[in-house]
Every structure is written in structure tokens, then in C-alpha cells.
Design a protein around this motif. Structure first.
Motif, mmCIF file in Angstrom:
data_model
loop_
_atom_site.group_PDB
_atom_site.id
_atom_site.type_symbol
_atom_site.label_atom_id
_atom_site.label_comp_id
_atom_site.label_asym_id
_atom_site.label_seq_id
_atom_site.Cartn_x
_atom_site.Cartn_y
_atom_site.Cartn_z
ATOM 1 N N THR A 46 0.861 -1.183 0.000
ATOM 2 C CA THR A 46 0.000 0.000 0.000
ATOM 3 C C THR A 46 0.894 1.227 0.000
ATOM 4 N N ARG A 47 0.307 2.378 -0.196
ATOM 5 C CA ARG A 47 1.094 3.599 -0.331
ATOM 6 C C ARG A 47 0.521 4.688 0.564
ATOM 7 N N PHE A 48 1.401 5.405 1.204
ATOM 8 C CA PHE A 48 1.045 6.696 1.755
ATOM 9 C C PHE A 48 2.298 7.537 1.887
ATOM 10 N N PRO A 49 2.149 8.843 2.149
ATOM 11 C CA PRO A 49 3.317 9.727 2.100
ATOM 12 C C PRO A 49 4.405 9.327 3.092
ATOM 13 N N LEU A 50 5.646 9.497 2.665
ATOM 14 C CA LEU A 50 6.784 9.270 3.562
ATOM 15 C C LEU A 50 6.639 10.092 4.838
ATOM 16 N N SER A 51 6.065 11.281 4.711
ATOM 17 C CA SER A 51 5.942 12.196 5.847
ATOM 18 C C SER A 51 5.033 11.665 6.944
ATOM 19 N N VAL A 52 4.204 10.664 6.650
ATOM 20 C CA VAL A 52 3.272 10.141 7.641
ATOM 21 C C VAL A 52 4.004 9.478 8.808
ATOM 22 N N LEU A 53 5.195 8.943 8.558
ATOM 23 C CA LEU A 53 5.964 8.356 9.658
ATOM 24 C C LEU A 53 6.749 9.406 10.426
ATOM 25 N N ASN A 54 6.567 10.664 10.067
ATOM 26 C CA ASN A 54 7.283 11.764 10.720
ATOM 27 C C ASN A 54 6.290 12.868 11.089
ATOM 28 N N LEU A 55 5.187 12.478 11.748
ATOM 29 C CA LEU A 55 4.214 13.439 12.259
ATOM 30 C C LEU A 55 4.483 13.712 13.734
ATOM 31 N N ASP A 56 3.979 14.840 14.229
ATOM 32 C CA ASP A 56 4.149 15.109 15.657
ATOM 33 C C ASP A 56 3.101 14.344 16.461
ATOM 34 N N ILE A 57 3.102 14.525 17.766
ATOM 35 C CA ILE A 57 2.252 13.733 18.646
ATOM 36 C C ILE A 57 0.773 14.009 18.404
ATOM 37 N N TRP A 58 0.443 15.155 17.806
ATOM 38 C CA TRP A 58 -0.938 15.470 17.457
ATOM 39 C C TRP A 58 -1.327 14.919 16.079
ATOM 40 N N GLY A 59 -0.353 14.358 15.338
ATOM 41 C CA GLY A 59 -0.627 13.874 13.996
ATOM 42 C C GLY A 59 -0.533 14.949 12.940
ATOM 43 N N GLU A 60 0.187 16.040 13.249
ATOM 44 C CA GLU A 60 0.358 17.151 12.307
ATOM 45 C C GLU A 60 1.679 17.025 11.555
ATOM 46 N N ASP A 61 1.712 17.551 10.328
ATOM 47 C CA ASP A 61 2.964 17.623 9.580
ATOM 48 C C ASP A 61 4.004 18.446 10.340
ATOM 49 N N ILE A 62 5.263 18.141 10.064
ATOM 50 C CA ILE A 62 6.359 18.871 10.692
ATOM 51 C C ILE A 62 6.725 20.067 9.821
ATOM 52 N N ASP A 63 6.706 21.254 10.408
ATOM 53 C CA ASP A 63 7.084 22.463 9.674
ATOM 54 C C ASP A 63 8.514 22.332 9.152
ATOM 55 N N ASP A 64 8.730 22.726 7.916
ATOM 56 C CA ASP A 64 10.061 22.728 7.306
ATOM 57 C C ASP A 64 10.646 21.329 7.110
ATOM 58 N N SER A 65 9.825 20.298 7.240
ATOM 59 C CA SER A 65 10.335 18.952 6.996
ATOM 60 C C SER A 65 10.641 18.773 5.512
ATOM 61 N N PRO A 66 11.802 18.227 5.166
ATOM 62 C CA PRO A 66 12.113 17.962 3.757
ATOM 63 C C PRO A 66 11.222 16.878 3.149
ATOM 64 N N LEU A 67 10.441 16.192 3.988
ATOM 65 C CA LEU A 67 9.563 15.142 3.482
ATOM 66 C C LEU A 67 8.236 15.680 2.964
ATOM 67 N N VAL A 68 7.938 16.960 3.229
ATOM 68 C CA VAL A 68 6.618 17.484 2.881
ATOM 69 C C VAL A 68 6.714 18.307 1.596
ATOM 70 N N PHE A 69 6.619 19.613 1.672
ATOM 71 C CA PHE A 69 6.512 20.425 0.459
ATOM 72 C C PHE A 69 7.795 20.421 -0.377
ATOM 73 N N GLU A 70 8.933 20.358 0.272
ATOM 74 C CA GLU A 70 10.219 20.439 -0.451
ATOM 75 C C GLU A 70 10.351 19.342 -1.500
ATOM 76 N N THR A 71 9.796 18.173 -1.205
ATOM 77 C CA THR A 71 9.900 17.041 -2.137
ATOM 78 C C THR A 71 8.536 16.629 -2.678
ATOM 79 N N GLY A 72 7.535 17.504 -2.547
ATOM 80 C CA GLY A 72 6.218 17.208 -3.102
ATOM 81 C C GLY A 72 5.396 16.236 -2.287
#
Length: 447
Positions: A46-72
Motif C-alpha cells: 500500500t502507499r502513503f506519504p513518507l511524511s506520515v511516519l514523521n508526524l508530531d504527537i498530534w498527527g500534524e505535519d512537521i514544519d520545514d520537513s524535507p519530506l513534505v513540500f520540499e519534495t512534493g
């Protein structure tokens, strides 16, 4: 491992599955899938974003993470682990969990997946013909969180609250006998090797040991699944269960103690010298653990609440030391038969990610063995009363030590170190805006 497809055929009562991986906080992240489409997950992943394994304790994306907007916010591909399907007895409808782990599109293991971090350390052991044998002790609280303040749940048997610490009390265990009977039955269904349970020093606090086994990945899976099971099953019984480090200010917190030895290719324990002292190799492993302890505190105490547990004379180590048969020390060498000679690491809280914990401990021990490092003399007496080098006393200080470390890159992938630091710094920022009650609320059901 069970064969996933045949397991589903043998369990036609299962209506849905959860395909889930552990993120850096140990939170299960994944998808719900109808059982009739489960074969597709098994065969194609199955597939989901790489960034999903790098969420904070609330389940939010990490600001400035290279896994999110920087790499699409690109996808990873997740495949079933060796575990195969396990039932989820805490849910009302018949359901199964398929543990998965993440790979990049080109087939490389995703360096931000904590299970891969442990697998990488174990690969280094295998190259040397060595096999760690691991057992884990988990402490947790049963809690009535229905009111404004936390308290011990009513006993299902007596309908009374016992507001006192009851160390190794049979009465305390019997008060929640229905829960523990269901818990052991569920562990058997899930192939979690649950052994002895005892009551501990906190209000409604218990400890359960998972049997030792020569597969550290399986041991980490067991701990990860056990935490999910205990929390979910407690809710079915009308109360909460929590592995947070310290829910009550006036009582000790919960730890996750790890025991391990190492076998050679012939199955011999390389820590066993035939006597009580242990081998030179054991002492080298101890030295490796001590050398990494300061810098790896963020792994052992990953949350703001973790540091409330790490205070003197509260059954949690603050100083860096080792000793024989001494529970005030950070590293304890238990007594008993020389054949079972092992190391017990006592620093980690119950709120840790078990994959990162075992990766760090086994990686540090291997560094000590490889480098042939000698530890200082073992201490005797009360460690809290001695002048010892200390682990970081605050969350921020632990992050700084982790970031500046030269030993952690020898244990964990660079990308994981970066992602974890970004995660923890974001959590530190937002936790500072919450009241203590709000902090407890988020930790109680997550860690």
C-alpha cells in the motif's frame, strides 16, 4: 510468520483489516481496508506519504520537513512485515491488523521508518555471527479519566477504589482479574509472549514482562502491539490504560526496562564467563551503553512528561552508572545462573518507541564491543547518593545532546536523526502553550 492470505481464509469472521506502521513516536499510522480487498494490500503493498511516519504527537505535519513540500510530499510503498496478520481483540467487530513497514519507490528501506533502524542494527550483529536475545518489561497505569482529575478505576469486583500504592500485591491484581484474564487471552491470540504480571508502586500501576526471544524485531513488535492492546482493551473495560511516563506527581512513573544477552554462532552466551562477573565482552557492551547514554536520552525520554519521571530517588535513573544487582543504577547486571548472564537497561520510560529504544541500546552495546571500550568500576550502594555524570534533565537539553552527538550517527540513520529532532522541537514549541492538564490529556491516550 503466518501466511497473510491463508490466515484470512482461516478467519472468515474478520470483516476489516488495519494496515499500519509505526511512526517516530510509536503511533500506528495506516489504513482501514475491507477484508475482501485485503489480498491487494498483501500482494501489492500500500502507499502513503513518507511524511506520515514523521508526524508530531498530534498527527500534524512537521514544519520545514524535507519530506513534505520540499519534495512534493511523495509516497512511500509499504509492505507487510514478517509478522503477518494479528487479531485486534479490543475492537467490537472482528478485525485484524497487518503490520507494515515503509520503502522508497526504488525498493530501498525508508530511513525514517523506526523498524528499519532496528533492522539495520541487527544486520550488523548478523555480520559478526551474533544474535541479541531480548526481553522487555513494561509498566503502565490503569486510570479513571472520566472526571477532572485522574484516579484509580473502580475495581470491577468490589466497586471500590484502592487509593494506595500496593507493591507486588495479589489483592491489587485480583481487583482487576477480569481485565488481566482478557489481556492474557488477547496476548495469546496475538502471539505476544506475556509472562509475569505484578502490581507496582504507583496508583493502579502494573508491570508485565514479555518473554526473552532471539529476534529483537519480533520483541519490538511485541512491545508495540502490547501497548496498543492494553490501551484498547482497557477502554472496552470502561477505563483508560496509559504508558505515559508520569501521570501522578506524587508516585513513581512507568519505565520500559530492557534485558538482553548476545549469542554467538554456536548459541553460546558471550556474556557468560561461568561466574557472577561476566565476560570482558559484557563489560565492553556496558561501556558502549554508558558512552551513548547522555546523547541518547531523547530516545529514552522522548516527551515533555518523560522528564517528570527522571528525578532522584523515584525508581528512575538520573546518573550514568552500572552495577551488579542494584536497581538504583542505570545499568544493572542481574544475578542468577551464569548461563543467563545479561544486561538490564533501566533508563527508558514506558512512553518510548520500542523500535528506536532497541535500535539505540543494541547499537550502543555493539559500538562498545567493536571498540573494546572499558567501563568505569561498577558502583555499590545508592546511586542517587553518589556524584555521577548525569543524563540531560530537560527535554530541550536532551534534544541539544542528541543533535550534537557523534555517537548517534553510528547507530541511527542521518535522516531519522534529522526528522526526530524536527519533530521534537515542534512538539516542544506547542507543548509550552498548553496547560498541564492539556498536556496530560494528549499524552494519556497516545504514548
Amino acid at each position: 510468520m503466518n501466511d497473510p492470505k491463508s490466515w484470512l481464509r482461516k478467519n472468515p469472521q474478520v470483516r476489516t483489516i488495519r494496515a499500519a506502521a509505526s511512526d517516530l513516536n510509536g503511533q500506528p499510522r495506516g489504513k482501514r481496508v475491507p477484508a475482501r480487498f485485503a489480498d491487494k494490500v498483501v500482494e501489492d503493498g500500500t502507499r502513503f506519504p513518507l511524511s506520515v511516519l514523521n508526524l508530531d504527537i498530534w498527527g500534524e505535519d512537521i514544519d520545514d520537513s524535507p519530506l513534505v513540500f520540499e519534495t512534493g510530499d511523495r509516497d512511500g510503498v509499504l509492505w507487510p512485515t514478517e509478522r503477518g496478520f494479528v487479531p485486534m481483540p479490543w475492537l467490537e467487530a472482528p478485525t485484524a491488523l497487518l503490520p507494515i513497514w515503509m520503502y522508497r519507490e526504488d525498493g530501498r528501506p525508508f530511513e525514517g521508518d523506526p523498524r528499519h533502524a532496528l533492522a539495520s542494527v541487527l544486520k550488523r550483529y548478523r555480520k559478526k555471527g551474533l544474535t541479541p536475545v531480548v526481553a522487555i518489561e513494561l509498566e503502565f497505569f490503569l486510570i479513571d479519566d472520566s472526571g477532572k482529575s485522574l484516579q484509580v478505576p473502580l475495581s470491577p469486583r468490589s466497586q471500590k477504589r484502592r487509593k494506595a500504592a500496593e507493591v507486588m500485591s495479589i489483592r491489587a491484581l485480583d481487583a482487576f482479574d477480569i481485565f488481566f484474564t482478557d489481556l492474557y487471552d488477547a496476548c495469546e491470540d496475538m502471539d505476544i509472549p506475556a509472562d509475569t504480571a505484578i502490581s507496582e508502586a504507583g496508583l493502579g500501576q502494573f508491570e508485565l514482562n514479555l518473554m526473552h526471544q532471539p529476534d529483537a524485531l519480533h520483541a519490538a513488535d511485541d512491545a508495540w502491539l502490547f501497548k496498543m492492546l492494553v490501551r484498547g482493551l482497557a477502554r472496552r473495560h470502561g477505563f483508560a490504560a496509559s504508558f505515559m511516563a508520569k501521570p501522578y506527581e506524587d508516585y513513581p512513573g512507568s519505565g520500559m526496562h530492557v534485558h538482553f544477552s548476545v549469542l554467538d554462532e554456536d548459541g553460546n552466551n558471550i556474556f557468560d564467563d561461568g561466574g557472577p562477573k561476566g565476560t570482558d565482552t559484557m563489560r565492553h557492551a556496558v561501556a558502549g551503553l554508558m558512552g551513548a547514554m547522555h546523547d541518547s536520552t531523547l530516545i529514552f525520554a522522548p516527551h515533555l512528561n518523560s522528564y517528570d519521571r527522571l528525578v532522584p530517588e523515584n525508581h528512575a535513573p538520573c546518573g550514568i552508572s552500572w552495577a551488579y544487582e542494584n536497581r538504583t543504577s542505570a545499568i544493572r547486571i542481574p544475578g542468577g545462573s551464569p548461563k543467563g548472564r545479561r544486561i538490564e537497561h533501566r533508563v527508558a520510560g514506558g512512553d518510548v518507541n520500542p523500535y528506536l529504544l532497541l535500535a539505540t541500546l543494541l547499537g550502543a552495546a555493539l559500538i562498545g564491543i567493536e571498540d573494546g571500550v572499558e567501563p568505569p568500576a561498577p558502583i555499590t550502594g545508592n546511586a542517587y547518593a553518589q556524584e555521577l555524570p548525569l543524563i540531560p534533565g530537560s527535554w530541550g537539553a536532551a534534544m541539544d545532546a542528541f543533535e550534537a552527538s557523534t555517537v548517534m550517527p553510528r547507530i541511527l540513520p542521518e535522516g531519522l536523526i534529522r526528522n526526530l529532532l524536527l519533530t521534537k522541537r515542534q512538539e516542544l514549541h506547542f507543548m509550552s502553550e498548553l496547560s498541564p492538564a492539556e498536556q496530560v490529556e494528549i499524552y494519556l491516550d497516545t504514548v
